[in-house]
Design a protein around this motif. Structure first.
Motif, short mmCIF file in Angstrom:
data_model
loop_
_atom_site.label_atom_id
_atom_site.label_comp_id
_atom_site.label_asym_id
_atom_site.label_seq_id
_atom_site.Cartn_x
_atom_site.Cartn_y
_atom_site.Cartn_z
N ASN A 182 33.14 37.74 43.91
CA ASN A 182 32.73 38.31 42.63
C ASN A 182 33.80 39.24 42.08
O ASN A 182 34.10 39.21 40.88
N LEU A 183 34.36 40.07 42.94
CA LEU A 183 35.42 40.99 42.50
C LEU A 183 36.66 40.22 42.05
O LEU A 183 37.29 40.59 41.05
N ALA A 184 36.99 39.15 42.75
CA ALA A 184 38.14 38.32 42.35
C ALA A 184 37.91 37.75 40.95
O ALA A 184 38.81 37.78 40.10
N ARG A 239 38.92 37.63 35.09
CA ARG A 239 38.48 37.66 33.69
C ARG A 239 39.06 38.84 32.93
O ARG A 239 39.23 38.76 31.71
N LEU A 240 39.37 39.91 33.64
CA LEU A 240 39.96 41.09 32.99
C LEU A 240 41.49 41.01 32.92
O LEU A 240 42.13 41.90 32.35
N GLY A 241 42.08 39.96 33.50
CA GLY A 241 43.52 39.80 33.47
C GLY A 241 44.25 40.55 34.56
O GLY A 241 45.49 40.63 34.54
N LEU A 258 40.47 37.35 46.28
CA LEU A 258 40.30 35.93 46.58
C LEU A 258 40.82 35.61 47.98
O LEU A 258 40.19 34.85 48.73
N THR A 259 41.93 36.21 48.36
CA THR A 259 42.47 36.02 49.71
C THR A 259 41.47 36.52 50.75
O THR A 259 41.23 35.85 51.77
#
Length: 167
Positions: free
Chosen positions: A107-109, A114-116, A125-126
């Motif tokens: 979710n954080l990834a 989305r915020l760039g 993501l890792t």
């Protein structure tokens, strides 16, 4: 505490969180968000870690801006740091704190994508990719793996913002 059947005692806060989440699933996002926000105010920033984590995790999905979603996802991860397996298993015997981590980092990834904020998106993501190996090959695990693929592909294309299938 167990009831007579050996099952955990019902948790009224988790029941209220579940009912609010269900409102959101039926299209009543504003009502669900208002219900969960009021419940957060009742629980407080230092309330039960399971309640804070679950509530913040679900409240993130009901936000109108990605910035607000990120703030709630960060609260969910912070609450998880205070959560023990023992407390989680009081709610359901199969829960383990490490099982929450892939979803929270995913979710954080996606928020950061989305915020760039691509560097932060790649970092989370890792972590999600590394942690997802702990999840079983069941519908939940497959949902998280699919989400990781989705965000990985979007980052690979350099896509920032909501994808067409989102909201």
């Amino acid at each position: 505490m167990d009831d007579n059947d050996g099952q955990p005692a019902p948790d009224p806060i988790m029941a209220r969180i579940g009912a609010a989440v269900e409102l959101g699933r039926t299209g009543q996002q504003t009502r669900a968000r208002d219900t969960l926000t009021a419940l957060w105010e009742q629980i407080g920033d230092d309330g039960d870690a399971l309640h804070r984590c679950a509530l913040a995790h679900h409240l993130a999905d009901l936000q109108e801006t990605t910035e607000a979603e990120l703030a709630w996802d960060e609260r969910a991860l912070a609450a998880l740091r205070d959560l023990s397996d023992e407390r989680a298993q009081e709610y359901h015997h199969s829960l383990q704190v490490r099982g929450f981590l892939p979803s929270l980092h995913l979710n954080l990834a996606d928020d950061h994508r989305r915020l760039g904020n691509t560097d932060l998106a790649h970092e989370h993501l890792t972590l999600a990719r590394h942690l997802v190996a702990q999840l079983p090959d069941d519908p939940y695990g497959e949902m998280i793996r699919g989400g990781i693929r989705h965000v990985t592909e979007a980052l690979g294309r350099g896509f920032v913002g909501h994808l067409p299938a989102e909201r």
